[in-house]
Motif scaffolding. Sequence first.
Motif, PDB file in Angstrom:
ATOM      1  N   TYR A 230      -7.575  16.962   3.243  1.00 49.39           N
ATOM      2  CA  TYR A 230      -7.459  16.357   1.992  1.00 49.39           C
ATOM      3  C   TYR A 230      -6.823  17.129   1.146  1.00 49.39           C
ATOM      4  CZ  TYR A 230      -8.296  13.232  -1.912  1.00 49.39           C
ATOM      5  OH  TYR A 230      -8.220  12.544  -2.872  1.00 49.39           O
ATOM      6  N   LEU A 231      -7.074  18.462   0.917  1.00 50.39           N
ATOM      7  CA  LEU A 231      -6.505  19.319   0.089  1.00 50.39           C
ATOM      8  C   LEU A 231      -5.284  20.130   0.714  1.00 50.39           C
ATOM      9  CD1 LEU A 231      -9.837  20.512  -1.372  1.00 50.39           C
ATOM     10  CD2 LEU A 231      -8.132  19.130  -2.396  1.00 50.39           C
ATOM     11  N   SER A 232      -4.462  19.527   1.727  1.00 51.75           N
ATOM     12  CA  SER A 232      -3.355  20.113   2.192  1.00 51.75           C
ATOM     13  C   SER A 232      -2.068  20.041   1.475  1.00 51.75           C
ATOM     14  CB  SER A 232      -3.248  19.748   3.749  1.00 51.75           C
ATOM     15  OG  SER A 232      -2.997  18.273   3.713  1.00 51.75           O
ATOM     16  N   THR A 233      -1.074  20.543   1.402  1.00 48.92           N
ATOM     17  CA  THR A 233       0.272  20.273   0.903  1.00 48.92           C
ATOM     18  C   THR A 233       0.958  19.366   1.363  1.00 48.92           C
ATOM     19  OG1 THR A 233       1.300  22.037   2.534  1.00 48.92           O
ATOM     20  CG2 THR A 233       0.654  23.041   0.097  1.00 48.92           C
ATOM     21  N   SER A 234       0.789  19.092   2.686  1.00 48.17           N
ATOM     22  CA  SER A 234       1.120  17.683   3.236  1.00 48.17           C
ATOM     23  C   SER A 234       0.731  16.621   2.624  1.00 48.17           C
ATOM     24  CB  SER A 234       1.140  17.955   4.997  1.00 48.17           C
ATOM     25  OG  SER A 234       0.056  17.547   5.215  1.00 48.17           O
ATOM     26  N   HIS A 235      -0.700  16.587   2.339  1.00 49.53           N
ATOM     27  CA  HIS A 235      -1.153  15.170   1.782  1.00 49.53           C
ATOM     28  C   HIS A 235      -0.473  15.200   0.330  1.00 49.53           C
ATOM     29  CE1 HIS A 235      -5.303  13.068   0.373  1.00 49.53           C
ATOM     30  NE2 HIS A 235      -4.069  12.417   0.618  1.00 49.53           N
ATOM     31  N   ARG A 236      -0.507  16.377  -0.281  1.00 55.42           N
ATOM     32  CA  ARG A 236       0.255  16.433  -1.619  1.00 55.42           C
ATOM     33  C   ARG A 236       1.550  15.956  -1.738  1.00 55.42           C
ATOM     34  NH1 ARG A 236       1.725  22.063  -3.558  1.00 55.42           N
ATOM     35  NH2 ARG A 236       3.391  21.849  -1.922  1.00 55.42           N
ATOM     36  N   ASP A 237       2.385  16.081  -0.668  1.00 55.72           N
ATOM     37  CA  ASP A 237       3.702  16.005  -0.501  1.00 55.72           C
ATOM     38  C   ASP A 237       3.853  14.423  -0.135  1.00 55.72           C
ATOM     39  OD1 ASP A 237       4.072  18.320  -1.914  1.00 55.72           O
ATOM     40  OD2 ASP A 237       4.596  19.302   0.014  1.00 55.72           O
ATOM     41  N   LYS A 238       3.055  13.737   0.983  1.00 57.88           N
ATOM     42  CA  LYS A 238       3.317  12.577   1.562  1.00 57.88           C
ATOM     43  C   LYS A 238       2.579  11.831   0.552  1.00 57.88           C
ATOM     44  CE  LYS A 238       1.350  11.012   5.052  1.00 57.88           C
ATOM     45  NZ  LYS A 238       0.464  11.113   6.056  1.00 57.88           N
ATOM     46  N   ARG A 239       3.079  11.382  -0.532  1.00 55.70           N
ATOM     47  CA  ARG A 239       2.445  10.542  -1.540  1.00 55.70           C
ATOM     48  C   ARG A 239       2.239   9.131  -0.956  1.00 55.70           C
ATOM     49  NH1 ARG A 239       4.299  13.020  -7.342  1.00 55.70           N
ATOM     50  NH2 ARG A 239       4.532  14.969  -6.347  1.00 55.70           N
ATOM     51  N   HIS A 240       3.098   8.612  -0.301  1.00 51.93           N
ATOM     52  CA  HIS A 240       3.014   7.045   0.046  1.00 51.93           C
ATOM     53  C   HIS A 240       1.931   6.914   1.102  1.00 51.93           C
ATOM     54  CE1 HIS A 240       5.679   9.147   3.160  1.00 51.93           C
ATOM     55  NE2 HIS A 240       5.089   8.185   3.864  1.00 51.93           N
ATOM     56  N   GLY A 241       1.436   7.709   1.609  1.00 50.58           N
ATOM     57  CA  GLY A 241       0.499   7.755   2.661  1.00 50.58           C
ATOM     58  C   GLY A 241      -0.927   8.358   2.059  1.00 50.58           C
TER      59      GLY A 241
ATOM     60  N   GLY B  60      -9.082  15.038  -8.310  1.00 50.98           N
ATOM     61  CA  GLY B  60      -8.547  15.916  -9.483  1.00 50.98           C
ATOM     62  C   GLY B  60      -7.821  16.966  -9.077  1.00 50.98           C
ATOM     63  N   SER B  61      -8.182  17.748  -8.058  1.00 51.94           N
ATOM     64  CA  SER B  61      -7.348  18.635  -7.453  1.00 51.94           C
ATOM     65  C   SER B  61      -6.087  18.474  -7.064  1.00 51.94           C
ATOM     66  CB  SER B  61      -7.998  19.523  -6.593  1.00 51.94           C
ATOM     67  OG  SER B  61      -9.383  20.210  -7.202  1.00 51.94           O
ATOM     68  N   LEU B  62      -6.032  17.386  -6.287  1.00 50.51           N
ATOM     69  CA  LEU B  62      -5.065  16.681  -5.491  1.00 50.51           C
ATOM     70  C   LEU B  62      -3.728  16.237  -6.614  1.00 50.51           C
ATOM     71  CD1 LEU B  62      -3.763  15.995  -2.846  1.00 50.51           C
ATOM     72  CD2 LEU B  62      -4.541  13.823  -2.934  1.00 50.51           C
ATOM     73  N   LEU B  63      -4.276  15.596  -7.539  1.00 55.58           N
ATOM     74  CA  LEU B  63      -3.728  15.019  -8.778  1.00 55.58           C
ATOM     75  C   LEU B  63      -2.961  16.096  -9.363  1.00 55.58           C
ATOM     76  CD1 LEU B  63      -3.101  12.707 -10.601  1.00 55.58           C
ATOM     77  CD2 LEU B  63      -5.017  13.194 -11.684  1.00 55.58           C
ATOM     78  N   MET B  64      -3.783  17.135  -9.575  1.00 54.67           N
ATOM     79  CA  MET B  64      -3.209  18.263 -10.680  1.00 54.67           C
ATOM     80  C   MET B  64      -2.171  18.925  -9.841  1.00 54.67           C
ATOM     81  SD  MET B  64      -4.460  17.779 -13.735  1.00 54.67           S
ATOM     82  CE  MET B  64      -3.042  19.054 -13.962  1.00 54.67           C
ATOM     83  N   SER B  65      -2.291  19.158  -8.535  1.00 59.35           N
ATOM     84  CA  SER B  65      -1.589  19.772  -7.574  1.00 59.35           C
ATOM     85  C   SER B  65      -0.361  19.235  -7.632  1.00 59.35           C
ATOM     86  CB  SER B  65      -1.876  19.809  -6.202  1.00 59.35           C
ATOM     87  OG  SER B  65      -1.815  18.919  -5.525  1.00 59.35           O
ATOM     88  N   ARG B  66      -0.082  17.765  -7.968  1.00 62.94           N
ATOM     89  CA  ARG B  66       1.195  17.109  -7.874  1.00 62.94           C
ATOM     90  C   ARG B  66       1.797  16.939  -9.417  1.00 62.94           C
ATOM     91  NH1 ARG B  66      -1.496  12.142  -4.713  1.00 62.94           N
ATOM     92  NH2 ARG B  66      -0.825  12.814  -2.636  1.00 62.94           N
TER      93      ARG B  66
ATOM     94  N   ALA C 128       0.588  -1.233  -0.135  1.00 62.39           N
ATOM     95  CA  ALA C 128      -0.063   0.167   0.034  1.00 62.39           C
ATOM     96  C   ALA C 128       0.903   1.282  -0.075  1.00 62.39           C
ATOM     97  CB  ALA C 128      -1.011  -0.092   1.261  1.00 62.39           C
ATOM     98  N   THR C 129       2.087   1.291   0.697  1.00 62.25           N
ATOM     99  CA  THR C 129       2.980   2.369   0.817  1.00 62.25           C
ATOM    100  C   THR C 129       3.679   2.461  -0.578  1.00 62.25           C
ATOM    101  OG1 THR C 129       3.198   2.054   3.131  1.00 62.25           O
ATOM    102  CG2 THR C 129       5.111   3.326   2.044  1.00 62.25           C
ATOM    103  N   GLU C 130       4.384   1.283  -1.087  1.00 61.40           N
ATOM    104  CA  GLU C 130       5.238   1.591  -2.070  1.00 61.40           C
ATOM    105  C   GLU C 130       4.648   1.695  -3.359  1.00 61.40           C
ATOM    106  OE1 GLU C 130       8.674   1.629  -2.206  1.00 61.40           O
ATOM    107  OE2 GLU C 130       8.275   1.887   0.055  1.00 61.40           O
TER     108      GLU C 130
END
Lengths: 225, 225
Positions: free
Chosen positions: A113-124, A186-192, A40-42
Amino acid sequence: MSTAIRQVRGRREVNVKAVTMRKSKQETARTRKRIVDAAATEFRRRGIVATGLADLMSAAGLTHGGFYRHFDSKDELVAEACAVAMASTGETLASATRGTTKRQRLRTLLATYLSTSHRDKRHGACALAALGSELARADKQTRAAATRGFLELVQLLADQSDELPSELAPEEANKGALVAASTMIGSLLMSRIVTDRKLSEAILRNAEDLIASSLGELKSGAVRP
Amino acid sequence: MSTAIRQVRGRREVNVKAVTMRKSKQETARTRKRIVDAAATEFRRRGIVATGLADLMSAAGLTHGGFYRHFDSKDELVAEACAVAMASTGETLASATRGTTKRQRLRTLLATYLSTSHRDKRHGACALAALGSELARADKQTRAAATRGFLELVQLLADQSDELPSELAPEEANKGALVAASTMIGSLLMSRIVTDRKLSEAILRNAEDLIASSLGELKSGAVRP
DNA sequence: TGTACATCAGTGAACGCGCGTTCACTGATGTAC
DNA sequence: TGTACATCAGTGAACGCGCGTTCACTGATGTAC
C-alpha cells in the motif's frame, strides 16, 4: 463473427430460450461492466468532477449517447465505479499477502500500500486516497461504497493483530487498525501532494515503519499506559 | 464617502504622491485579498474544479469580468487560495494552543484538529483534508503551497515532542510528527467520507488517543524496539 | 424452419447550461502642467 | 488650485467549448407464430 453467433442462437431458440436470454443480458452486462471499469480507472486518474461522460464512454470504446441505456445518471456510475475501485484495491492487497507467512503479512500489506509504485500508478490506486476529498462531497450511495471499502481495509489490518489478549473488546481490538488505515490513506495522499521527492518517500517509509511497530506491539500483547 | 476620500487625496497630491499611490494600490490589494479569501472558503466548501469563477467573484461581491485584473488564470488563484487556507489553519491551531501549558498543548492541538466541529465546518477547515485529492493533481505552485502548510503542521507537532533524547538526529525526531500529521489528515478525511456517524466519531477519537500516546511516548524518551 | 414483428444497445446530433477567458466600455481616481 | 489627459478596477456581453442529458434513428438480436 456476430452473424455466426446469431445462427447458433437461431438453432437453439426454441429449446433454450432462458439460456439465450441470459446470454443476451450477459453481453449487456459485459458492456456495462466495461463502462464501470473505465470509470473506476479514469475517475482515479483525473478526478470525478473533471472526468466527462464522453471521455469515459470513449475509454470504454463506445460513444457518449449510449450511456443512459446503462445508468440513470453520472452519480449512479460514480457510486458503482467507487465500489469497483475499492474492491480491486482489496483484491490487490489480499493477493499480495497470499502465500506469505502470517508473520510477514502485515509488512507485505504495508509495503504494497505504501509503495512508490502505488503512489505513482494512480489510475489503479486506492480510491480513498485518489478521490478522498471528492468522495467526502459525494452522495450517500457513493459514500456508503467508500465506507464499505474502508471497513474492509480496517478488517484486513485487524486480522494481522488478532493475537490480541482476548479480554479486549473487539471494538478496542479494531482501534489500532482503524487509525492505521487512516494513516495509510493520509500518507499515500500526502506523498502525492508534496513537491519534494525525498519528503514524499519519507512520508511513506515512516508511516510503514510506525504502523508496523505499532500494530506489532499490539500483536505481542503490550498494553499502553 | 469615496468623494470625501478623493478630496483628501486632492489636497495631498502635490507633496505626498508616493503615499497617495500606495493608498491606491492598497485598495486594489484589498479587493484582491477579498477574492483570494472567498476562493479559500468556496474551494474548501465545494471543491476546486466544481467552483466556478463567477460564483467566486460574486461571493467576493464583484462580477466575474474583473477577475483578470487580479489574476492571470484560475490556477494562479488556486495556488494563492491554497496558501491562504493553509495559513489560516496554522493560525487556528496556534491560537488554540496559546495560553495552555506546554504539557496540554499536544492534547489541545489534537482535540482542535480532530474535533467534530472541524470535521463539519469544511469551508474553514484544513485544505489538505478538504481538497487533498484535487491538490494531488494541481500544478506545482499549488502543491508547493500545500507542502509548506503540511511542513508547518509537522513542525507544530514536532515542537510538542522536543524533549526527545538529543542524540537522535532531527530527521528521526520529526519521524513521529510526520506520521502523526498524515494520520490527522487521513482521519479527518475519512471521518467526512464515512456514512456511519458513530464510525466517524470513532475515527476521530481513536486517532486523537493514539497520536497523543504515541507522541507522548516519544516525549518521555521511550525507545521502540 | 421461415417470416414478420418487437426490442433495445448503441449512434450521433442536438438541448440548455455554465465553464474559463476576452473585450469594449464606464467612471472614478491619479498625474501633469 | 484648476483643467486636461491617462490609468485602470470593475462591468456585463460575448467567445468557443465541453458538460450532463435527451432524442430520433439504426440495425442486430430475440420473440411469436
